[in-house]
Design a protein around this motif. Structure first.
Motif, PDB file in Angstrom:
ATOM      1  N   VAL A 179       6.085   5.501   0.951  1.00 44.01           N
ATOM      2  CA  VAL A 179       5.639   6.520   1.888  1.00 44.01           C
ATOM      3  C   VAL A 179       5.236   7.463   0.967  1.00 44.01           C
ATOM      4  CG1 VAL A 179       6.784   8.266   3.518  1.00 44.01           C
ATOM      5  CG2 VAL A 179       7.494   5.770   3.488  1.00 44.01           C
ATOM      6  N   PHE A 180       4.015   7.836   1.339  1.00 44.84           N
ATOM      7  CA  PHE A 180       3.331   8.990   0.312  1.00 44.84           C
ATOM      8  C   PHE A 180       3.433  10.505   1.123  1.00 44.84           C
ATOM      9  CE2 PHE A 180       0.468   6.654  -2.963  1.00 44.84           C
ATOM     10  CZ  PHE A 180       1.235   6.222  -3.235  1.00 44.84           C
ATOM     11  N   ALA A 181       3.218  10.227   2.472  1.00 48.86           N
ATOM     12  CA  ALA A 181       3.131  11.475   3.306  1.00 48.86           C
ATOM     13  C   ALA A 181       4.085  11.552   4.498  1.00 48.86           C
ATOM     14  CB  ALA A 181       1.552  11.486   3.714  1.00 48.86           C
ATOM     15  N   ASP A 182       4.789  12.543   4.617  1.00 51.02           N
ATOM     16  CA  ASP A 182       5.624  12.784   5.837  1.00 51.02           C
ATOM     17  C   ASP A 182       4.824  13.587   6.700  1.00 51.02           C
ATOM     18  OD1 ASP A 182       7.509  13.441   7.850  1.00 51.02           O
ATOM     19  OD2 ASP A 182       9.062  13.436   6.194  1.00 51.02           O
ATOM     20  N   ARG A 183       4.264  12.974   7.848  1.00 53.75           N
ATOM     21  CA  ARG A 183       3.461  13.469   8.706  1.00 53.75           C
ATOM     22  C   ARG A 183       3.989  14.560   9.901  1.00 53.75           C
ATOM     23  NH1 ARG A 183      -1.534  12.059   9.488  1.00 53.75           N
ATOM     24  NH2 ARG A 183      -1.365  14.433  10.478  1.00 53.75           N
ATOM     25  N   ILE A 184       5.473  14.458   9.719  1.00 54.62           N
ATOM     26  CA  ILE A 184       6.061  15.581  10.741  1.00 54.62           C
ATOM     27  C   ILE A 184       6.278  16.782   9.913  1.00 54.62           C
ATOM     28  CG2 ILE A 184       8.164  15.861  12.226  1.00 54.62           C
ATOM     29  CD1 ILE A 184       6.145  13.243  13.058  1.00 54.62           C
ATOM     30  N   SER A 242      -8.224   9.824  13.221  1.00 55.39           N
ATOM     31  CA  SER A 242      -7.511   9.009  13.876  1.00 55.39           C
ATOM     32  C   SER A 242      -5.886   8.878  13.461  1.00 55.39           C
ATOM     33  CB  SER A 242      -8.035   7.487  14.184  1.00 55.39           C
ATOM     34  OG  SER A 242      -8.453   7.008  12.792  1.00 55.39           O
ATOM     35  N   GLN A 243      -5.762   9.517  12.182  1.00 54.94           N
ATOM     36  CA  GLN A 243      -4.469   9.748  11.777  1.00 54.94           C
ATOM     37  C   GLN A 243      -3.975  11.383  12.308  1.00 54.94           C
ATOM     38  OE1 GLN A 243      -3.271   8.624   7.760  1.00 54.94           O
ATOM     39  NE2 GLN A 243      -4.394   6.875   7.995  1.00 54.94           N
ATOM     40  N   GLY A 244      -4.771  11.905  13.137  1.00 57.36           N
ATOM     41  CA  GLY A 244      -4.224  13.159  13.632  1.00 57.36           C
ATOM     42  C   GLY A 244      -4.172  14.388  12.682  1.00 57.36           C
ATOM     43  N   ARG A 245      -5.005  14.157  11.568  1.00 60.35           N
ATOM     44  CA  ARG A 245      -5.160  15.453  10.605  1.00 60.35           C
ATOM     45  C   ARG A 245      -6.045  16.594  11.109  1.00 60.35           C
ATOM     46  NH1 ARG A 245      -3.727  11.446   6.684  1.00 60.35           N
ATOM     47  NH2 ARG A 245      -2.000  12.276   5.453  1.00 60.35           N
ATOM     48  N   LYS A 246      -5.733  17.592  10.983  1.00 61.32           N
ATOM     49  CA  LYS A 246      -6.286  18.875  11.757  1.00 61.32           C
ATOM     50  C   LYS A 246      -7.409  19.141  10.548  1.00 61.32           C
ATOM     51  CE  LYS A 246      -2.272  19.428  14.163  1.00 61.32           C
ATOM     52  NZ  LYS A 246      -1.810  18.048  13.633  1.00 61.32           N
ATOM     53  N   SER A 292      -9.463   6.002  10.303  1.00 56.24           N
ATOM     54  CA  SER A 292      -9.961   7.159   9.555  1.00 56.24           C
ATOM     55  C   SER A 292      -8.550   7.595   8.816  1.00 56.24           C
ATOM     56  CB  SER A 292     -10.576   8.191  10.304  1.00 56.24           C
ATOM     57  OG  SER A 292     -10.651   9.407   9.594  1.00 56.24           O
ATOM     58  N   PHE A 293      -8.736   8.321   7.577  1.00 56.42           N
ATOM     59  CA  PHE A 293      -7.422   8.789   7.252  1.00 56.42           C
ATOM     60  C   PHE A 293      -7.217  10.121   7.845  1.00 56.42           C
ATOM     61  CE2 PHE A 293      -5.622  11.733   3.669  1.00 56.42           C
ATOM     62  CZ  PHE A 293      -4.707  11.120   3.535  1.00 56.42           C
ATOM     63  N   TYR A 294      -8.337  10.621   8.551  1.00 57.02           N
ATOM     64  CA  TYR A 294      -8.397  12.206   8.958  1.00 57.02           C
ATOM     65  C   TYR A 294      -8.448  11.990  10.570  1.00 57.02           C
ATOM     66  CZ  TYR A 294      -9.351  13.406   4.320  1.00 57.02           C
ATOM     67  OH  TYR A 294      -9.214  13.624   2.776  1.00 57.02           O
ATOM     68  N   GLY A 311       0.678  -1.308   0.122  1.00 57.92           N
ATOM     69  CA  GLY A 311      -0.192  -0.103  -0.072  1.00 57.92           C
ATOM     70  C   GLY A 311       0.693   1.307  -0.016  1.00 57.92           C
ATOM     71  N   SER A 312       0.062   2.326   0.441  1.00 55.49           N
ATOM     72  CA  SER A 312       0.799   3.598   0.416  1.00 55.49           C
ATOM     73  C   SER A 312       0.825   4.027   2.159  1.00 55.49           C
ATOM     74  CB  SER A 312       0.176   4.813  -0.297  1.00 55.49           C
ATOM     75  OG  SER A 312      -1.283   4.944   0.098  1.00 55.49           O
ATOM     76  N   CYS A 313       1.521   4.880   2.417  1.00 52.19           N
ATOM     77  CA  CYS A 313       1.320   5.028   4.034  1.00 52.19           C
ATOM     78  C   CYS A 313       1.986   6.685   4.295  1.00 52.19           C
ATOM     79  CB  CYS A 313       2.188   4.057   4.893  1.00 52.19           C
ATOM     80  SG  CYS A 313       4.106   4.222   4.862  1.00 52.19           S
ATOM     81  N   GLY A 314       1.641   6.950   5.368  1.00 45.96           N
ATOM     82  CA  GLY A 314       2.259   8.204   6.090  1.00 45.96           C
ATOM     83  C   GLY A 314       3.493   7.644   6.896  1.00 45.96           C
ATOM     84  N   THR A 315       4.605   8.302   7.069  1.00 49.94           N
ATOM     85  CA  THR A 315       5.814   8.135   8.012  1.00 49.94           C
ATOM     86  C   THR A 315       5.709   9.137   9.230  1.00 49.94           C
ATOM     87  OG1 THR A 315       8.080   8.250   8.410  1.00 49.94           O
ATOM     88  CG2 THR A 315       7.244   9.841   6.538  1.00 49.94           C
ATOM     89  N   SER A 322       5.308   3.932  10.515  1.00 50.62           N
ATOM     90  CA  SER A 322       4.288   4.176   9.477  1.00 50.62           C
ATOM     91  C   SER A 322       2.872   4.242  10.075  1.00 50.62           C
ATOM     92  CB  SER A 322       4.186   3.054   8.367  1.00 50.62           C
ATOM     93  OG  SER A 322       3.908   2.000   8.706  1.00 50.62           O
ATOM     94  N   ILE A 323       2.004   4.964   9.360  1.00 54.80           N
ATOM     95  CA  ILE A 323       0.669   4.887   9.393  1.00 54.80           C
ATOM     96  C   ILE A 323      -0.249   4.754   8.356  1.00 54.80           C
ATOM     97  CG2 ILE A 323       0.424   6.247  11.661  1.00 54.80           C
ATOM     98  CD1 ILE A 323      -0.092   8.647  10.326  1.00 54.80           C
ATOM     99  N   GLU A 324      -1.513   3.916   8.221  1.00 61.82           N
ATOM    100  CA  GLU A 324      -2.135   3.575   7.153  1.00 61.82           C
ATOM    101  C   GLU A 324      -3.495   2.959   7.422  1.00 61.82           C
ATOM    102  OE1 GLU A 324      -2.066   0.184   8.121  1.00 61.82           O
ATOM    103  OE2 GLU A 324      -2.396  -0.413   5.877  1.00 61.82           O
ATOM    104  N   MET A 325      -4.312   2.154   6.797  1.00 63.84           N
ATOM    105  CA  MET A 325      -5.594   1.966   7.128  1.00 63.84           C
ATOM    106  C   MET A 325      -6.084   0.497   7.068  1.00 63.84           C
ATOM    107  SD  MET A 325      -7.550   5.558   5.604  1.00 63.84           S
ATOM    108  CE  MET A 325      -8.841   4.855   6.176  1.00 63.84           C
ATOM    109  N   GLU A 326      -5.025  -0.499   6.535  1.00 67.88           N
ATOM    110  CA  GLU A 326      -5.639  -1.863   6.650  1.00 67.88           C
ATOM    111  C   GLU A 326      -4.750  -3.067   7.206  1.00 67.88           C
ATOM    112  OE1 GLU A 326      -4.925   0.094   3.786  1.00 67.88           O
ATOM    113  OE2 GLU A 326      -6.980   0.693   3.099  1.00 67.88           O
TER     114      GLU A 326
END
Ligand code: R1P
Ligand code: URA
Length: 304
Positions: A257-262, A196-200, A192-194, A108-112, A229-233
């Motif tokens: 890794v698609f997104a760097d959450r830092i 529970s992944q801490g997106r504001k 959730s992508f939003y 898949g893809s994920c955030g780091t 990493s964080i993803e959804m499955e």
């Protein structure tokens, strides 16, 4: 009527097709790659052997299954969409129509939230789930002061991937991308992508600003230090593999890794194309290398 379902407990059509994934015995191989994006599934299918026709089926619920051979070994590639419930549908329904051991790799893809950077590869050797605590009092009434024990997000325990499969994936990815671009570790699967992944977000009260506060010190990292990493499955795949009654599922997972959450960097479409091409081949190589007790249906019911 071939499409009629007789049993509500185990919905399979008269023709033997599982209700949501839409496949029947002989259409899915014991070795499977699952991806979220159907275009990624089609991209990976380009690596399949040219001398075996590719069987393709799209279900009315958005599952795409492609079956063919890779290096002479039957494999399926499935686009399953997003989220833990899609993984739950997929694994349970596939288990009904494939005999023998299953090897399922999610790619898949994920955030780091660790050391990996956008464009790197992460082998997820273990996973826990982060789910919204729907009972958190403030979701019901924003004026309530929650008790100190109440938390807006729940964390599960950790479930593990098949170690041999992980090692094979890791070594294939290292061969393709180089050691410095491949990281192995613990993954958070969020519901959730939003939220529970801490997106504001401006439109909802999510009480999630502590989860990943643009540092490595958020609640996710504090609860499970070393989460990369964080993803959804992935959690659902590992959880179902572990709770299958005959332990017949070897599960593993890797992600681009698609997104760097830092830093908030997000990958470009060109880079996605590049990673998917190379990554798909590496994952297929790992998939056919693993020892597996396969059971193939007799020829007339088999698409390969
Ligand atoms: C969210 O954008 C989706 O991307 C990740 C998440 O797990 C979620 O499904 O994986 P896929 O790219 O495989 O869909
Ligand atoms: N997939 C996710 O679930 N989250 C991200 O940030 C990127 C990909």
């Amino acid at each position: 009527n071939k499409s009629k379902i007789e049993n509500a407990n185990s919905p399979v059509t008269g023709e033997g097709r599982v209700y949501h994934v839409g496949v029947k015995r002989g259409e899915v191989a014991n070795r499977i790659i699952t991806v979220g994006d159907p275009k990624r599934a089609e991209e990976f299918a380009k690596w399949l052997d040219k001398d075996t026709p590719i069987f393709r089926i799209k279900s009315h619920r958005g599952f795409l299954t492609l079956t063919g051979k890779y290096k002479g070994v039957p494999v399926s590639i499935a686009g399953i969409g997003m989220g833990m419930s899609m993984m739950d549908f997929f694994v349970r329904e596939i288990r009904k129509v494939v005999d023998g051991q299953l090897s399922i790799i999610r790619f898949g893809s994920c955030g780091t939230i660790g050391e990996a950077k956008v464009g790197d590869m992460i082998v997820q050797n273990s996973a826990f789930a982060v789910t919204r605590n729907y009972n958190y009092s403030c979701f019901f009434d924003e004026n309530v002061t929650p008790s100190s024990e109440e938390k807006p997000y729940n964390f599960t325990r950790i479930f593990f991937a098949d170690i041999d499969l992980c090692k094979k994936i890791e070594s294939q990815l290292v061969k393709s991308f180089g050691k410095e671009h491949v990281f192995t570790g613990l993954n958070a699967t969020c519901d959730s992508f939003y939220s529970s992944q801490g997106r504001k977000e401006d439109n909802f009260r999510d009480y999630n600003s502590d989860l990943i506060p643009n540092t490595h010190t958020g609640t996710i990292s504090k609860t499970y230090p070393g989460t990369i990493s964080i993803e959804m499955e992935t959690f659902m795949l590992f959880h179902l593999a572990k709770s299958s009654k005959d332990h017949s599922i070897k599960a593993a997972s890797a992600a681009m890794v698609f997104a760097d959450r830092i830093t908030n960097e997000f990958i470009s479409p060109e880079k996605i194309e590049e990673l998917q091409k190379v990554g798909g081949k590496a994952i297929l190589n790992a998939l056919v290398e693993i020892e597996l007790n396969e059971v193939h249906p007799d020829n007339e019911n088999c698409v390969w």
